[in-house]
Design a protein around this motif. Structure first.
Motif, PDB file in Angstrom:
ATOM      1  N   GLY A   1       0.798  -1.272  -0.040  1.00 58.89           N
ATOM      2  CA  GLY A   1       0.153   0.077  -0.020  1.00 58.89           C
ATOM      3  C   GLY A   1       0.713   1.122   0.022  1.00 58.89           C
ATOM      4  O   GLY A   1       0.356   2.088  -0.586  1.00 58.89           O
ATOM      5  N   SER A   2       1.813   1.373   0.756  1.00 62.91           N
ATOM      6  CA  SER A   2       2.677   2.476   0.951  1.00 62.91           C
ATOM      7  C   SER A   2       3.464   2.641  -0.384  1.00 62.91           C
ATOM      8  O   SER A   2       3.426   3.848  -0.821  1.00 62.91           O
ATOM      9  CB  SER A   2       3.855   2.334   2.019  1.00 62.91           C
ATOM     10  N   THR A   3       3.990   1.568  -0.952  1.00 66.94           N
ATOM     11  CA  THR A   3       4.739   1.743  -2.277  1.00 66.94           C
ATOM     12  C   THR A   3       3.810   2.131  -3.304  1.00 66.94           C
ATOM     13  O   THR A   3       4.023   2.861  -4.376  1.00 66.94           O
ATOM     14  CB  THR A   3       5.225   0.389  -2.603  1.00 66.94           C
ATOM     15  N   ALA A   4       2.536   1.581  -3.654  1.00 70.04           N
ATOM     16  CA  ALA A   4       1.550   2.005  -4.556  1.00 70.04           C
ATOM     17  C   ALA A   4       1.184   3.490  -4.205  1.00 70.04           C
ATOM     18  O   ALA A   4       1.109   4.279  -5.205  1.00 70.04           O
ATOM     19  CB  ALA A   4       0.228   1.061  -4.223  1.00 70.04           C
ATOM     20  N   ALA A   5       0.956   3.802  -3.092  1.00 69.59           N
ATOM     21  CA  ALA A   5       0.563   5.214  -2.730  1.00 69.59           C
ATOM     22  C   ALA A   5       1.575   6.139  -3.155  1.00 69.59           C
ATOM     23  O   ALA A   5       1.567   7.265  -3.866  1.00 69.59           O
ATOM     24  CB  ALA A   5       0.254   5.486  -1.455  1.00 69.59           C
ATOM     25  N   ILE A   6       2.897   6.071  -3.156  1.00 71.00           N
ATOM     26  CA  ILE A   6       4.236   6.795  -3.227  1.00 71.00           C
ATOM     27  C   ILE A   6       4.212   6.877  -4.926  1.00 71.00           C
ATOM     28  O   ILE A   6       4.615   8.063  -5.183  1.00 71.00           O
ATOM     29  CB  ILE A   6       5.413   6.299  -2.630  1.00 71.00           C
TER      30      ILE A   6
ATOM     31  N   VAL B   1       1.393  25.547   3.991  1.00 70.31           N
ATOM     32  CA  VAL B   1       0.026  24.998   3.556  1.00 70.31           C
ATOM     33  C   VAL B   1       0.147  23.893   2.547  1.00 70.31           C
ATOM     34  O   VAL B   1      -0.454  22.812   2.521  1.00 70.31           O
ATOM     35  CB  VAL B   1      -1.058  25.925   3.082  1.00 70.31           C
ATOM     36  N   TYR B   2       1.182  24.059   1.553  1.00 74.72           N
ATOM     37  CA  TYR B   2       1.286  23.370   0.457  1.00 74.72           C
ATOM     38  C   TYR B   2       1.766  22.013   1.046  1.00 74.72           C
ATOM     39  O   TYR B   2       1.473  20.764   0.518  1.00 74.72           O
ATOM     40  CB  TYR B   2       1.880  23.928  -0.728  1.00 74.72           C
ATOM     41  N   PHE B   3       2.773  21.989   1.904  1.00 70.90           N
ATOM     42  CA  PHE B   3       3.484  20.887   2.450  1.00 70.90           C
ATOM     43  C   PHE B   3       2.468  19.970   3.076  1.00 70.90           C
ATOM     44  O   PHE B   3       2.509  19.043   3.105  1.00 70.90           O
ATOM     45  CB  PHE B   3       4.503  21.570   3.412  1.00 70.90           C
ATOM     46  N   ALA B   4       1.670  20.843   4.107  1.00 70.30           N
ATOM     47  CA  ALA B   4       0.571  20.044   4.902  1.00 70.30           C
ATOM     48  C   ALA B   4      -0.248  19.270   3.931  1.00 70.30           C
ATOM     49  O   ALA B   4      -0.723  18.076   4.257  1.00 70.30           O
ATOM     50  CB  ALA B   4      -0.056  21.003   5.676  1.00 70.30           C
ATOM     51  N   LEU B   5      -0.765  19.835   2.771  1.00 68.69           N
ATOM     52  CA  LEU B   5      -1.746  19.341   1.951  1.00 68.69           C
ATOM     53  C   LEU B   5      -1.213  17.972   1.246  1.00 68.69           C
ATOM     54  O   LEU B   5      -1.735  16.800   1.165  1.00 68.69           O
ATOM     55  CB  LEU B   5      -2.123  20.357   0.982  1.00 68.69           C
ATOM     56  N   GLY B   6       0.177  18.167   0.848  1.00 69.77           N
ATOM     57  CA  GLY B   6       0.943  17.058   0.407  1.00 69.77           C
ATOM     58  C   GLY B   6       1.094  15.981   1.186  1.00 69.77           C
ATOM     59  O   GLY B   6       1.034  14.783   1.021  1.00 69.77           O
ATOM     60  N   TRP B   7       1.328  16.402   2.865  1.00 65.88           N
ATOM     61  CA  TRP B   7       1.538  15.167   3.637  1.00 65.88           C
ATOM     62  C   TRP B   7       0.410  14.551   3.735  1.00 65.88           C
ATOM     63  O   TRP B   7       0.366  13.303   3.935  1.00 65.88           O
ATOM     64  CB  TRP B   7       2.263  15.854   4.892  1.00 65.88           C
ATOM     65  N   VAL B   8      -0.806  15.259   4.074  1.00 66.14           N
ATOM     66  CA  VAL B   8      -1.987  14.626   4.278  1.00 66.14           C
ATOM     67  C   VAL B   8      -2.438  13.748   3.224  1.00 66.14           C
ATOM     68  O   VAL B   8      -2.879  12.751   3.190  1.00 66.14           O
ATOM     69  CB  VAL B   8      -3.006  15.698   4.860  1.00 66.14           C
ATOM     70  N   GLY B   9      -2.185  14.279   1.930  1.00 64.91           N
ATOM     71  CA  GLY B   9      -2.724  13.534   0.790  1.00 64.91           C
ATOM     72  C   GLY B   9      -1.767  12.362   0.596  1.00 64.91           C
ATOM     73  O   GLY B   9      -2.300  11.186   0.239  1.00 64.91           O
ATOM     74  N   LEU B  10      -0.684  12.319   1.047  1.00 69.71           N
ATOM     75  CA  LEU B  10       0.435  11.115   1.034  1.00 69.71           C
ATOM     76  C   LEU B  10      -0.206  10.143   1.975  1.00 69.71           C
ATOM     77  O   LEU B  10      -0.340   8.954   1.759  1.00 69.71           O
ATOM     78  CB  LEU B  10       1.685  11.303   1.045  1.00 69.71           C
ATOM     79  N   VAL B  11      -0.426  10.546   3.148  1.00 66.82           N
ATOM     80  CA  VAL B  11      -0.809   9.644   4.297  1.00 66.82           C
ATOM     81  C   VAL B  11      -2.261   8.894   3.919  1.00 66.82           C
ATOM     82  O   VAL B  11      -2.314   7.962   4.184  1.00 66.82           O
ATOM     83  CB  VAL B  11      -0.925  10.479   5.701  1.00 66.82           C
ATOM     84  N   LEU B  12      -3.229   9.864   3.492  1.00 63.44           N
ATOM     85  CA  LEU B  12      -4.433   9.291   3.059  1.00 63.44           C
ATOM     86  C   LEU B  12      -4.428   8.340   1.705  1.00 63.44           C
ATOM     87  O   LEU B  12      -5.023   7.224   1.665  1.00 63.44           O
ATOM     88  CB  LEU B  12      -5.554  10.337   2.583  1.00 63.44           C
TER      89      LEU B  12
ATOM     90  N   GLN C   1      -1.856   6.620   1.234  1.00 63.34           N
ATOM     91  CA  GLN C   1      -0.896   5.012   1.749  1.00 63.34           C
ATOM     92  C   GLN C   1      -2.023   4.330   2.599  1.00 63.34           C
ATOM     93  O   GLN C   1      -2.138   3.104   2.575  1.00 63.34           O
ATOM     94  CB  GLN C   1       0.005   5.504   2.879  1.00 63.34           C
ATOM     95  N   LEU C   2      -3.048   5.028   3.377  1.00 67.38           N
ATOM     96  CA  LEU C   2      -3.883   4.342   4.174  1.00 67.38           C
ATOM     97  C   LEU C   2      -5.060   3.556   3.192  1.00 67.38           C
ATOM     98  O   LEU C   2      -5.200   2.517   3.313  1.00 67.38           O
ATOM     99  CB  LEU C   2      -4.627   5.318   4.956  1.00 67.38           C
ATOM    100  N   LEU C   3      -5.350   4.472   2.259  1.00 67.82           N
ATOM    101  CA  LEU C   3      -6.411   3.718   1.184  1.00 67.82           C
ATOM    102  C   LEU C   3      -5.771   2.604   0.505  1.00 67.82           C
ATOM    103  O   LEU C   3      -6.301   1.576   0.411  1.00 67.82           O
ATOM    104  CB  LEU C   3      -6.956   4.995   0.307  1.00 67.82           C
ATOM    105  N   ALA C   4      -4.644   3.035   0.133  1.00 71.17           N
ATOM    106  CA  ALA C   4      -3.830   1.666  -0.689  1.00 71.17           C
ATOM    107  C   ALA C   4      -3.754   0.623   0.177  1.00 71.17           C
ATOM    108  O   ALA C   4      -3.797  -0.566  -0.236  1.00 71.17           O
ATOM    109  CB  ALA C   4      -2.587   2.342  -1.478  1.00 71.17           C
ATOM    110  N   SER C   5      -3.440   0.819   1.428  1.00 74.53           N
ATOM    111  CA  SER C   5      -3.097  -0.417   2.394  1.00 74.53           C
ATOM    112  C   SER C   5      -4.393  -0.974   2.388  1.00 74.53           C
ATOM    113  O   SER C   5      -4.276  -2.237   2.679  1.00 74.53           O
ATOM    114  CB  SER C   5      -2.631   0.128   3.599  1.00 74.53           C
TER     115      SER C   5
END
Length: 148
Positions: free
Chosen positions: A84-89, A119-130, A132-136
């Motif tokens: 999931g993490s690999t696919a999300a990245i 704000v852009y960093f936070a959006l990118g970080w939250v998007g990547l975490v979400l 990763q969770l979805l792909a997992s």
């Protein structure tokens, strides 16, 4: 019907998640009440609060729930998180590069005056975490279907 083991596992995960959310939002509310709109002064303390909430989730989630799992469940979780993490990245990296290519103009429409690098960093970080969770979760569903 859920076994006692599953109920205990779900309870420990709930404690990890609820505790992390309460630590983060409680600390953020206190920090913002103290510093007001001075984000330069509040930013380091917000980072410490976020670290504390993640440390809580890791400590409870890893140290309490992991030993309660059997070997098959441990391997399933490791495999699903890895896939999931690999696919999300792999999926989000090109999207982030496309947004960087146009200077973040796509996000600037939605953030307005608040469109700062933070704000852009936070959006990118939250998007990547979400992602990763979805792909997992998708990988876990695939694993479950394959094993049934």
């Amino acid at each position: 019907m859920l076994s006692r083991r599953h109920v205990a596992f779900i309870g420990s995960v709930a404690v990890a998640v609820v505790g992390a959310v309460l630590i983060w939002f409680g600390a953020a509310a206190i920090i913002l009440a103290v510093f007001g709109h001075d984000m330069q002064a509040a930013a380091p303390w917000l980072a410490v609060a976020k670290f504390a909430s993640l440390a809580w989730a890791a400590a409870v989630g890893w140290l309490v729930t992991w030993p309660r799992l059997d070997e098959m469940e441990k391997e399933a979780r490791k495999l699903c998180w890895f896939i999931g993490s690999t696919a999300a990245i792999l999926l989000t990296a090109p999207i982030m590069l496309l947004w960087l290519e146009n200077g973040g103009a796509f996000l600037a429409r939605y953030t307005g005056r608040r469109g700062t690098p933070g704000v852009y960093f936070a959006l990118g970080w939250v998007g990547l975490v979400l992602a990763q969770l979805l792909a997992s979760l998708v990988a876990r569903a695939g694993w479950w279907v394959a094993k049934r």
